[in-house]
Design an enzyme around this catalytic site. Sequence first.
Site, PDB file in Angstrom:
ATOM      1  N   HIS A 155       0.834  -1.228   0.000  1.00 51.28           N
ATOM      2  CA  HIS A 155       0.000   0.000   0.000  1.00 51.28           C
ATOM      3  C   HIS A 155       0.857   1.262   0.000  1.00 51.28           C
ATOM      4  CE1 HIS A 155      -3.322  -2.703   1.266  1.00 51.28           C
ATOM      5  NE2 HIS A 155      -2.386  -3.242   2.028  1.00 51.28           N
ATOM      6  N   SER A 276      14.035  21.703 -16.599  1.00 48.17           N
ATOM      7  CA  SER A 276      12.799  22.438 -16.834  1.00 48.17           C
ATOM      8  C   SER A 276      13.151  23.746 -17.526  1.00 48.17           C
ATOM      9  CB  SER A 276      12.121  22.712 -15.492  1.00 48.17           C
ATOM     10  OG  SER A 276      11.381  23.910 -15.555  1.00 48.17           O
ATOM     11  N   LYS A 282      15.265  21.957 -11.374  1.00 47.48           N
ATOM     12  CA  LYS A 282      14.621  20.684 -11.707  1.00 47.48           C
ATOM     13  C   LYS A 282      15.520  19.705 -12.456  1.00 47.48           C
ATOM     14  CE  LYS A 282      10.742  19.515 -11.290  1.00 47.48           C
ATOM     15  NZ  LYS A 282       9.518  19.979 -11.914  1.00 47.48           N
ATOM     16  N   ASN A 284      14.294  16.162 -14.179  1.00 42.23           N
ATOM     17  CA  ASN A 284      13.086  15.352 -14.338  1.00 42.23           C
ATOM     18  C   ASN A 284      13.356  13.974 -14.939  1.00 42.23           C
ATOM     19  OD1 ASN A 284      11.501  17.483 -13.383  1.00 42.23           O
ATOM     20  ND2 ASN A 284      11.295  18.367 -15.434  1.00 42.23           N
ATOM     21  N   GLU A 289       8.992   8.439 -17.340  1.00 38.82           N
ATOM     22  CA  GLU A 289       7.612   8.900 -17.536  1.00 38.82           C
ATOM     23  C   GLU A 289       7.112   8.543 -18.935  1.00 38.82           C
ATOM     24  OE1 GLU A 289       6.847  12.995 -15.838  1.00 38.82           O
ATOM     25  OE2 GLU A 289       8.934  12.728 -15.314  1.00 38.82           O
ATOM     26  N   TYR A 316     -10.079 -14.010 -45.566  1.00 34.51           N
ATOM     27  CA  TYR A 316      -9.447 -12.694 -45.546  1.00 34.51           C
ATOM     28  C   TYR A 316     -10.477 -11.577 -45.686  1.00 34.51           C
ATOM     29  CZ  TYR A 316      -6.616  -8.648 -46.747  1.00 34.51           C
ATOM     30  OH  TYR A 316      -6.058  -7.395 -46.748  1.00 34.51           O
ATOM     31  N   LYS A 324      -1.129  -4.284 -39.271  1.00 38.19           N
ATOM     32  CA  LYS A 324       0.291  -3.936 -39.356  1.00 38.19           C
ATOM     33  C   LYS A 324       0.668  -2.712 -38.538  1.00 38.19           C
ATOM     34  CE  LYS A 324       0.184  -5.991 -43.657  1.00 38.19           C
ATOM     35  NZ  LYS A 324      -1.259  -5.988 -43.335  1.00 38.19           N
TER      36      LYS A 324
END
Length: 463
Positions: A155, A276, A282, A284, A289, A316, A324
């Site tokens: 948790h 940033s 910053k 990052n 992500e 077909y 594709k």
Amino acid sequence: MALWAGRFAKEVDETVNAFNSSIAFDARMYAQDIRGSIAHAAMLGDCGIIEKTESEAIIQGLQGILSDIENGTLAFDPHAEDIHMFVEAELTKRLGSTGKRLHTARSRNDQVALDIRLYLRDAVREIALLVHELAETICDMAEQHKETIMPGYTHLQRAQPITFAHHLLTYAQMLRRDLMRLHDAAERMNECPLGCGALAGTTYPIDRWQTARLLGFDKPTDNSLDGVSDRDFCVELCCALSLIMTHLSRFSEEIILWCSWEFKFIELDDAYATGSSIMPQKKNPDVTELIRGKTGRVNGDLMTLLSMLKGLPLAYNKDMQEDKEAIFDAVDNVKLCVKTFIPMLSTMRVIPENMRKAAAGGFINATDCADYLVKKGMPFRDAYKITGTLVAQCIAEGLTLETLPLESYRKLSELFDEDVYEAIRLENCVKGRNSYGAPAPEAVTAQMEEIRYELEQCRSCWD
Ligand code: ARG
């Protein structure tokens, strides 16, 4: 004019032509298409369906087209309907009527089913080798951290002490299963549809075993309708790819948390982080992500394939052309993600002190404290309750189980003695968790040996 123009009184509308065309995305199968055509032409010659001299001329012509595409002297015609039509038209341009014999006893339906299998068979191998490399990278890293204590979570709450090695190996285990899934998918797709024709085989005396053998398949597909209409191998592979992404995404999520100031368990290498445009401080974790983000996209590809297939009558249908872009997108993105993940991971700096600090808070040795009482004869539920009371007392007094005086322990149970402090020392808690598959350094060493061996087995099936 289209190769199939005979039946039509009019040219097809330009917008329909453009709408229908798949060359923009199936041109990437040119090498597979040519390889399949070479095997087909050889078989036609050997079976006496076309003259040997013509079969040889076709094979040479196809080899010429292949090298011209590869050395950049032959460009794909964006107006061609698909890669199959493009290669055939080019061959006919070069050989005249001999070129027109290539499509004897074949249809684009078995041709495309073949090409995509050949393409994916190569792709799945490439992906498996990358995933293998990633799993090995994880093992190498884990090797360094068998004694690095960190909190294990449930948790997202600190739960019990583990080691960073144990945590890392969890991902190696996921990837080991991914490798097995890739291998399964490759095995099941390894049947050759060439010779199924449009749907109902052919009246020519073809040798499907010969083409299957020439193209490295285990056998020809057993049912001509099935050979041209099944795409479950795409779905199955995509499903394996979705799971790889899911695993990378969970790992990415943890790395994102770990490099935050709230955790600071790791520091990403500058080469694998970004800044940033406005906030000078910053750093990052964009790579992780993006991987997390791209997982949604690969899951989308899987849904595209499943939904495309679900209502199709045999055999077909043009809907199948949509397979594709979906499977190629999944393949491309998984390759890209694994390739970027490996160096990002191996350059990441681990900060054991911060892991240890986090492990020291949050009472993650509470279970061990209860177990101490149990080992002295108390039933577990009673021991659990007493330890809970001790934790509450620590919280109220700003203490930890390590700093709580022995008198406070003994007030709740006479079984407590000086040796309780050794029992709840995090190093000892981890060392004591020595059951099979548990985080004790000894158990992790055994796990490491086993998984390295199994990874090697997975690796060797691609040789
Ligand atoms: N471009 C087509 C595809 O990707 C090739 C097969 C076309 N067959 C046909 N009967 N229209 O599915």
